[in-house]
Design a protein around this motif. Structure first.
Motif, PDB file in Angstrom:
ATOM      1  N   TRP A  97       0.829  -1.200   0.000  1.00 52.97           N
ATOM      2  CA  TRP A  97       0.000   0.000   0.000  1.00 52.97           C
ATOM      3  C   TRP A  97       0.866   1.253   0.000  1.00 52.97           C
ATOM      4  O   TRP A  97       0.605   2.200  -0.751  1.00 52.97           O
ATOM      5  CB  TRP A  97      -0.916   0.016   1.227  1.00 52.97           C
ATOM      6  CG  TRP A  97      -1.634   1.316   1.346  1.00 52.97           C
ATOM      7  CD1 TRP A  97      -2.772   1.682   0.707  1.00 52.97           C
ATOM      8  CD2 TRP A  97      -1.218   2.448   2.110  1.00 52.97           C
ATOM      9  NE1 TRP A  97      -3.100   2.973   1.041  1.00 52.97           N
ATOM     10  CE2 TRP A  97      -2.168   3.466   1.896  1.00 52.97           C
ATOM     11  CE3 TRP A  97      -0.147   2.689   2.969  1.00 52.97           C
ATOM     12  CZ2 TRP A  97      -2.063   4.704   2.504  1.00 52.97           C
ATOM     13  CZ3 TRP A  97      -0.039   3.919   3.555  1.00 52.97           C
ATOM     14  CH2 TRP A  97      -0.991   4.917   3.326  1.00 52.97           C
ATOM     15  N   ARG A 127       2.362   1.752  -3.497  1.00 52.50           N
ATOM     16  CA  ARG A 127       1.391   2.121  -4.539  1.00 52.50           C
ATOM     17  C   ARG A 127       0.724   3.468  -4.276  1.00 52.50           C
ATOM     18  O   ARG A 127       0.488   4.239  -5.209  1.00 52.50           O
ATOM     19  CB  ARG A 127       0.317   1.046  -4.648  1.00 52.50           C
ATOM     20  CG  ARG A 127       0.830  -0.234  -5.246  1.00 52.50           C
ATOM     21  CD  ARG A 127      -0.289  -1.256  -5.347  1.00 52.50           C
ATOM     22  NE  ARG A 127       0.245  -2.547  -5.758  1.00 52.50           N
ATOM     23  CZ  ARG A 127      -0.266  -3.708  -5.377  1.00 52.50           C
ATOM     24  NH1 ARG A 127      -1.321  -3.739  -4.590  1.00 52.50           N
ATOM     25  NH2 ARG A 127       0.268  -4.836  -5.786  1.00 52.50           N
ATOM     26  N   ALA A 128       0.386   3.752  -3.035  1.00 49.66           N
ATOM     27  CA  ALA A 128      -0.394   4.944  -2.728  1.00 49.66           C
ATOM     28  C   ALA A 128       0.457   6.175  -2.437  1.00 49.66           C
ATOM     29  O   ALA A 128      -0.023   7.297  -2.581  1.00 49.66           O
ATOM     30  CB  ALA A 128      -1.307   4.677  -1.535  1.00 49.66           C
TER      31      ALA A 128
END
Length: 75
Positions: free
Chosen positions: A51, A54-55
């Motif tokens: 996460w 990706r974020a």
């Protein structure tokens, strides 16, 4: 029988059973605990890392690359 003659029976009747007991204790306590820690790590840290990449990190990387290209500081 000299001291050298006692080494074999002493090893066979004292050290070997002690080693087996230590190995059994290790397999009964440390191995399951380590497997539990591995499972917990994979269930918590792995998804968190994905996460975060990706974020947060990927968008920052793309934005900084575009900004530097727009300013002519990167080809």
């Amino acid at each position: 029988m000299g001291a050298a003659g006692l080494a074999g029976p002493l090893w066979r009747h004292a050290a070997v059973p002690l080693g087996r007991a230590v190995r059994a204790g290790w397999r009964a306590t440390v191995v399951p605990a380590a497997r539990g820690m591995r499972t917990a790590w994979r269930a918590t840290v792995g998804p968190t890392r994905r996460w975060l990449r990706r974020a947060v990190l990927d968008p920052v990387r793309v934005t900084s690359r575009e900004l530097l290209t727009a300013l002519g500081l990167r080809r």
